[in-house]
Write a protein that holds these residues in place. Structure first.
Motif, PDB file in Angstrom:
ATOM      1  N   THR A 177       7.751   6.574  -4.104  1.00 16.07           N
ATOM      2  CA  THR A 177       7.688   7.845  -3.396  1.00 16.07           C
ATOM      3  C   THR A 177       9.024   8.570  -3.592  1.00 16.07           C
ATOM      4  N   LEU A 179      11.518  11.486  -2.253  1.00 16.32           N
ATOM      5  CA  LEU A 179      11.818  12.301  -1.085  1.00 16.32           C
ATOM      6  C   LEU A 179      13.060  13.142  -1.356  1.00 16.32           C
ATOM      7  N   ILE A 188       8.506  15.563   0.532  1.00 17.71           N
ATOM      8  CA  ILE A 188       7.994  14.516  -0.354  1.00 17.71           C
ATOM      9  C   ILE A 188       7.523  15.180  -1.646  1.00 17.71           C
ATOM     10  N   ARG A 190       6.687  13.360  -4.496  1.00 13.50           N
ATOM     11  CA  ARG A 190       5.645  12.503  -5.090  1.00 13.50           C
ATOM     12  C   ARG A 190       5.303  11.423  -4.089  1.00 13.50           C
ATOM     13  N   GLN A 191       4.021  11.314  -3.773  1.00 13.49           N
ATOM     14  CA  GLN A 191       3.580  10.232  -2.888  1.00 13.49           C
ATOM     15  C   GLN A 191       3.354   8.986  -3.723  1.00 13.49           C
ATOM     16  N   SER A 195       4.556   5.173   2.242  1.00 15.35           N
ATOM     17  CA  SER A 195       3.745   6.225   2.853  1.00 15.35           C
ATOM     18  C   SER A 195       4.581   7.208   3.659  1.00 15.35           C
ATOM     19  N   ARG A 196       4.030   8.402   3.849  1.00 10.81           N
ATOM     20  CA  ARG A 196       4.654   9.413   4.697  1.00 10.81           C
ATOM     21  C   ARG A 196       4.851   8.873   6.113  1.00 10.81           C
ATOM     22  N   GLU A 197       3.850   8.134   6.591  1.00 10.31           N
ATOM     23  CA  GLU A 197       3.911   7.605   7.954  1.00 10.31           C
ATOM     24  C   GLU A 197       5.080   6.647   8.125  1.00 10.31           C
TER      25      GLU A 197
END
Length: 211
Positions: A177, A179, A188, A190-191, A195-197
């Motif tokens: 990922t 950031l 973000i 690139r995922q 995870s975002r979470e």
């Protein structure tokens, strides 16, 4: 050029090849990366050439921790240290402001620099043996699938690089990922394997943009 296959215990040999300006494919938890000594402009140029990668695309670098980051980046926010404590080694690339110590070809003449500490003992051992950051895109020909094993690397780059260090199959198998910490709120780009979470749990959701 014959591409050598090194074992995961041969970090010293891999570091010696990198020190001499060679290219070595290294395992990470995400995908195999194609490493060059990030402080050597000719080696970084050879990395672009071996992959057929457009030179307008910047290269992220692998480090063994925030100490190396401090040597090449400026104005590092406190949140970068918080993220590093939570997720490094691991599949998180942070975009920070570069300080101009790396050759301009690494960030594609841009002002920012992507940095990551990979979660693979063999590659961390290579970085520590070399004592320098590694310019390290995925070890594939540009536009081809990212390799998840040493055999995948050799299928694409055999004869183009000095060696591949065989560290077995990648455990995560997707890219990191990315950031961007140079914008507010953070973004973000690139995922990937984080995870975002998980990021929000460390920084708080208000620190990330909604896109």
């Amino acid at each position: 050029m014959e591409t050598k296959r090194l074992t995961s215990g041969e970090a010293g040999k891999a570091a010696a090849l990198l020190r001499a300006g060679g290219l070595v494919a290294l395992p990470t938890e995400t995908v195999y990366g194609l490493a060059a000594d990030a402080t050597q402009e000719k080696a970084v140029q050879a990395n672009y050439d071996a992959k057929g990668r457009p030179e307008a695309k910047p290269l992220n670098v692998l480090v063994d921790g925030m100490g190396m980051v401090e040597a090449m980046c400026r104005d590092i926010p406190a949140d970068a240290y918080k993220l590093a404590r939570a997720f490094w080694p691991g599949p998180l690339t942070m975009i920070l402001w570069g300080n101009g110590t790396l050759p301009p070809i690494v960030p594609a003449r841009g002002a920012t620099q992507g940095v990551r500490c990979p979660d693979h003992p063999a590659t961390l051992a290579v970085i520590r043996a070399l004592g320098r950051p590694l310019a390290c895109p995925s070890a594939n020909l540009s536009g081809r699938p990212s390799p998840k094993s040493a055999d995948d690397v050799l299928a694409q780059l055999s004869g183009r690089i000095a060696a591949v260090l065989d560290g077995g199959p990648c455990s995560v198998g997707v890219e990191s990922t990315i950031l961007d910490l140079t914008v507010t709120p953070y973004r973000i780009l690139r995922q990937g394997g984080l995870s975002r979470e998980e990021i929000e749990a460390v920084l708080g959701p208000e620190k990330l943009d909604n896109h």
